[in-house]
Design an enzyme around this catalytic site. Structure first.
Site, PDB file in Angstrom:
ATOM      1  N   ARG A   1       0.987 -15.376  14.078  1.00 24.33           N
ATOM      2  CA  ARG A   1      -0.338 -14.629  14.558  1.00 24.33           C
ATOM      3  C   ARG A   1      -1.068 -15.821  15.203  1.00 24.33           C
ATOM      4  O   ARG A   1      -1.778 -15.517  16.491  1.00 24.33           O
ATOM      5  CB  ARG A   1      -1.179 -14.186  13.423  1.00 24.33           C
ATOM      6  CG  ARG A   1      -2.444 -13.782  13.674  1.00 24.33           C
ATOM      7  CD  ARG A   1      -3.032 -12.940  12.650  1.00 24.33           C
ATOM      8  NE  ARG A   1      -2.242 -11.675  12.419  1.00 24.33           N
ATOM      9  CZ  ARG A   1      -1.967 -11.437  11.081  1.00 24.33           C
ATOM     10  NH1 ARG A   1      -2.185 -12.058  10.162  1.00 24.33           N
ATOM     11  NH2 ARG A   1      -0.989 -10.484  11.012  1.00 24.33           N
ATOM     12  N   TYR A   2      -1.455 -16.917  14.923  1.00 22.67           N
ATOM     13  CA  TYR A   2      -2.046 -18.044  15.460  1.00 22.67           C
ATOM     14  C   TYR A   2      -1.250 -18.970  16.438  1.00 22.67           C
ATOM     15  O   TYR A   2      -0.099 -19.036  15.910  1.00 22.67           O
ATOM     16  CB  TYR A   2      -2.880 -18.815  14.487  1.00 22.67           C
ATOM     17  CG  TYR A   2      -3.698 -17.920  13.540  1.00 22.67           C
ATOM     18  CD1 TYR A   2      -4.958 -17.547  14.029  1.00 22.67           C
ATOM     19  CD2 TYR A   2      -3.258 -17.825  12.376  1.00 22.67           C
ATOM     20  CE1 TYR A   2      -5.558 -16.704  12.886  1.00 22.67           C
ATOM     21  CE2 TYR A   2      -3.937 -16.988  11.445  1.00 22.67           C
ATOM     22  CZ  TYR A   2      -5.118 -16.644  11.795  1.00 22.67           C
ATOM     23  OH  TYR A   2      -6.051 -16.037  10.638  1.00 22.67           O
TER      24      TYR A   2
ATOM     25  N   ARG B   1       0.453 -22.172  14.494  1.00 24.89           N
ATOM     26  CA  ARG B   1       0.968 -21.971  13.029  1.00 24.89           C
ATOM     27  C   ARG B   1       1.634 -20.723  12.906  1.00 24.89           C
ATOM     28  O   ARG B   1       1.152 -19.668  13.348  1.00 24.89           O
ATOM     29  CB  ARG B   1       0.028 -22.680  12.056  1.00 24.89           C
ATOM     30  CG  ARG B   1      -1.332 -21.553  11.959  1.00 24.89           C
ATOM     31  CD  ARG B   1      -2.564 -22.444  11.464  1.00 24.89           C
ATOM     32  NE  ARG B   1      -3.741 -21.701  11.267  1.00 24.89           N
ATOM     33  CZ  ARG B   1      -4.843 -21.136  12.230  1.00 24.89           C
ATOM     34  NH1 ARG B   1      -4.334 -21.631  13.683  1.00 24.89           N
ATOM     35  NH2 ARG B   1      -5.756 -20.732  11.998  1.00 24.89           N
TER      36      ARG B   1
ATOM     37  N   CYS C   1       8.042 -14.106  -7.616  1.00 20.76           N
ATOM     38  CA  CYS C   1       7.025 -14.770  -7.877  1.00 20.76           C
ATOM     39  C   CYS C   1       7.092 -15.007  -9.528  1.00 20.76           C
ATOM     40  O   CYS C   1       7.738 -14.340 -10.156  1.00 20.76           O
ATOM     41  CB  CYS C   1       5.805 -14.347  -7.665  1.00 20.76           C
ATOM     42  SG  CYS C   1       5.549 -13.839  -5.850  1.00 20.76           S
TER      43      CYS C   1
ATOM     44  N   CYS D   1       0.771 -10.625  -9.516  1.00 20.56           N
ATOM     45  CA  CYS D   1      -0.602 -10.641  -9.734  1.00 20.56           C
ATOM     46  C   CYS D   1      -1.039  -9.050  -8.912  1.00 20.56           C
ATOM     47  O   CYS D   1      -0.536  -8.699  -7.858  1.00 20.56           O
ATOM     48  CB  CYS D   1      -1.186 -11.536  -8.721  1.00 20.56           C
ATOM     49  SG  CYS D   1      -0.438 -13.047  -8.750  1.00 20.56           S
TER      50      CYS D   1
ATOM     51  N   CYS E   1      -2.154  -8.513  -5.332  1.00 21.69           N
ATOM     52  CA  CYS E   1      -1.461  -9.146  -4.370  1.00 21.69           C
ATOM     53  C   CYS E   1      -1.593  -8.258  -2.955  1.00 21.69           C
ATOM     54  O   CYS E   1      -1.284  -7.225  -2.864  1.00 21.69           O
ATOM     55  CB  CYS E   1      -0.065  -9.173  -4.954  1.00 21.69           C
ATOM     56  SG  CYS E   1       1.183  -9.847  -3.532  1.00 21.69           S
TER      57      CYS E   1
ATOM     58  N   ARG F   1       0.687  -8.441  -0.659  1.00 23.05           N
ATOM     59  CA  ARG F   1       2.184  -8.316  -0.056  1.00 23.05           C
ATOM     60  C   ARG F   1       2.744  -7.529  -1.059  1.00 23.05           C
ATOM     61  O   ARG F   1       4.115  -7.714  -1.201  1.00 23.05           O
ATOM     62  CB  ARG F   1       2.930  -9.495   0.257  1.00 23.05           C
ATOM     63  CG  ARG F   1       2.014 -10.331   1.191  1.00 23.05           C
ATOM     64  CD  ARG F   1       2.922 -11.419   1.977  1.00 23.05           C
ATOM     65  NE  ARG F   1       2.149 -12.176   2.901  1.00 23.05           N
ATOM     66  CZ  ARG F   1       1.891 -13.403   2.925  1.00 23.05           C
ATOM     67  NH1 ARG F   1       2.376 -14.172   1.769  1.00 23.05           N
ATOM     68  NH2 ARG F   1       1.011 -14.019   3.584  1.00 23.05           N
TER      69      ARG F   1
ATOM     70  N   ASP G   1      -8.355  -8.379   0.333  1.00 20.89           N
ATOM     71  CA  ASP G   1      -8.033  -7.578   1.356  1.00 20.89           C
ATOM     72  C   ASP G   1      -7.817  -5.964   1.112  1.00 20.89           C
ATOM     73  O   ASP G   1      -7.920  -5.590  -0.208  1.00 20.89           O
ATOM     74  CB  ASP G   1      -6.458  -8.041   1.660  1.00 20.89           C
ATOM     75  CG  ASP G   1      -6.400  -9.318   2.313  1.00 20.89           C
ATOM     76  OD1 ASP G   1      -7.392  -9.603   3.051  1.00 20.89           O
ATOM     77  OD2 ASP G   1      -5.474 -10.018   2.376  1.00 20.89           O
TER      78      ASP G   1
ATOM     79  N   ASP H   1     -10.016 -11.690   5.947  1.00 21.46           N
ATOM     80  CA  ASP H   1      -8.804 -11.592   6.953  1.00 21.46           C
ATOM     81  C   ASP H   1      -9.132 -10.259   7.358  1.00 21.46           C
ATOM     82  O   ASP H   1      -8.738  -9.223   6.743  1.00 21.46           O
ATOM     83  CB  ASP H   1      -7.640 -11.941   6.211  1.00 21.46           C
ATOM     84  CG  ASP H   1      -6.608 -12.642   6.744  1.00 21.46           C
ATOM     85  OD1 ASP H   1      -6.444 -12.427   7.994  1.00 21.46           O
ATOM     86  OD2 ASP H   1      -5.690 -13.311   6.302  1.00 21.46           O
TER      87      ASP H   1
ATOM     88  N   LYS I   1      -8.054 -14.473  10.091  1.00 22.86           N
ATOM     89  CA  LYS I   1      -9.226 -14.909   9.048  1.00 22.86           C
ATOM     90  C   LYS I   1     -10.550 -15.534   9.858  1.00 22.86           C
ATOM     91  O   LYS I   1     -10.419 -16.114  10.897  1.00 22.86           O
ATOM     92  CB  LYS I   1      -8.691 -16.086   8.385  1.00 22.86           C
ATOM     93  CG  LYS I   1      -7.822 -15.866   7.292  1.00 22.86           C
ATOM     94  CD  LYS I   1      -7.566 -17.000   6.320  1.00 22.86           C
ATOM     95  CE  LYS I   1      -6.075 -17.548   6.422  1.00 22.86           C
ATOM     96  NZ  LYS I   1      -4.951 -16.633   6.737  1.00 22.86           N
TER      97      LYS I   1
END
Ligand SMILES: *Cc1c(COP(=O)(O)O)cnc(C)c1O
Ligand code: SF4
Length: 352
Positions: free
Chosen positions: A96-97, A100, A109, A113, A116, A118, A278, A315, A322
């Site tokens: 996206r950037y 990076r 995981c 969580c 999450c 994702r 998010d 974000d 962000k």
């Protein structure tokens, strides 16, 4: 048992076993199966041991036990709030950037969580890039000279084996235009025994490495977490930062943020980001108003050492990236519209 493989094998994954460990409310019991179908339930014995068994509002418990808010979809909520899938030139890579790229390496995981971002893919084995996808991603990084940083992410990249991590870190190091590599992981929080001497030896051989942990509450900063953190810093030569998500009932008070961030610094971790939660499906019960988040940051600024204060960011839904949320001015203007007006279309976003 302080053995990470034992912890993974003995994760608690179903309602019956969970009920033996903590007393659930009738509502939690009634929605468990539906929530589990939508997004897997799993917790390590270690992380479950941090839960206050009698308190339904325990901040650790809120992060792992499904709540009814998960089953309601608000109009603002979407499956992929950061539009990661549409910025994906190669399977697993979100670029996206300009400078990076984020590399999704594992759907696994230690703990799932409930907040999450994702959820849509974490826990789904089909979402994990396979070895031939790794080579394609490495070729992509090699041929895009503007990429100065690769962020190993997931799921959790420390779900990979030490050998796999050694291979990936070594391959990235061979790409001469890559300036630094970063790892985003929650293992130091949910399963600190993953941070073994063997693993930190691998990290040591790939200096410099930056590792971003994801502690949300001071109760997660246990003695065992401290051992893992010190091993990473002292034996692995790793630089540690932390990102937290601002979560209702977990860390949305001045005291909770103060205790968390002081303790992080005491352990040797620099607080990096405090994320506005998010707009992902089923997250409404975790949402803190932005105006409240701003008040919280204001209540820390000046009262606490500057190195203990994270950057409060949002974000933007839809893949805007962000952006910082202003905290010291703009009494009248809504912070999100200010942020949109000032940051949308900024040149630092890479065009597709
Ligand atoms: C968060 C994020 C990054 C890293 O951003 P920093 O501000 O450098 O921490 C990179 N790529 C994507 C897609 C991200 O969501
Ligand atoms: S560790 Fe990260 S990717 Fe995994 S479930 Fe938690 S928030 Fe999601």
């Amino acid at each position: 048992m302080k053995d990470w493989k034992w912890q993974i094998q003995n994760r608690i994954k179903d309602l019956e076993t969970l009920q033996k460990e903590i007393e659930l409310t009738p509502e939690e019991i009634s929605i468990f199966k539906d929530a589990d179908e939508f997004f897997d339930f799993a917790v390590t014995p270690y992380y479950l041991s941090l839960v206050d068994k009698k308190n339904p509002n325990c901040p650790i418990r809120r992060q792992i036990v499904p709540a009814s808010g998960e089953l309601t979809k608000q109009p603002n909520e979407v499956a992929d709030p950061l539009a990661e899938e549409t910025h994906m030139p190669v399977k697993g890579v979100t670029h996206r950037y300009p400078d990076r790229a984020l590399w999704y390496l594992s759907h696994m995981c230690a703990v799932f969580c409930r907040f999450c971002t994702r959820k849509r893919k974490v826990g789904e084995s089909s979402s994990t890039p396979r070895n031939e996808d790794w080579e394609k991603a490495l070729e992509y990084f090699q041929s895009h000279k503007e990429i100065k940083e690769v962020i190993l992410s997931g799921g959790d990249p420390l779900s990979l084996s030490d050998n796999q991590l050694d291979y990936l870190l070594g391959s990235l190091k061979e790409i001469t235009h890559i300036n630094q590599v970063r790892i985003h992981t929650r293992y130091p929080v949910t399963l600190p025994y993953r941070i073994t001497d063997e693993l930190v030896n691998v990290f040591h051989s790939h200096f410099p490495l930056y590792l971003v942990t994801h502690f949300n509450h001071a109760n997660e900063l246990t003695r065992d977490a401290e051992v893992a953190i010190h091993r990473l810093i002292q034996k692995g030569n790793v630089v540690l930062l932390n990102q937290s998500v601002l979560l209702k009932g977990v860390n949305d008070t001045t005291e909770a943020l103060r205790d968390l961030n002081y303790k992080l610094v005491n352990f040797g971790i620099k607080p990096y980001y405090l994320h506005q939660c998010d707009d992902v499906f089923g997250s409404s019960h975790f949402k803190v108003e932005i105006s409240k988040g701003q008040e919280l940051i204001k209540s820390l600024r000046g009262y606490m050492s500057g190195i203990t204060i994270p950057n409060y960011v949002v974000d933007l839904t839809g893949g805007g990236g962000k952006v910082p949320l202003p905290t010291d001015y703009l009494e009248k203007e809504d912070a999100l519209s200010y942020t949109f007006r000032n940051f949308k279309g900024k040149k630092y976003f890479r065009s597709k």
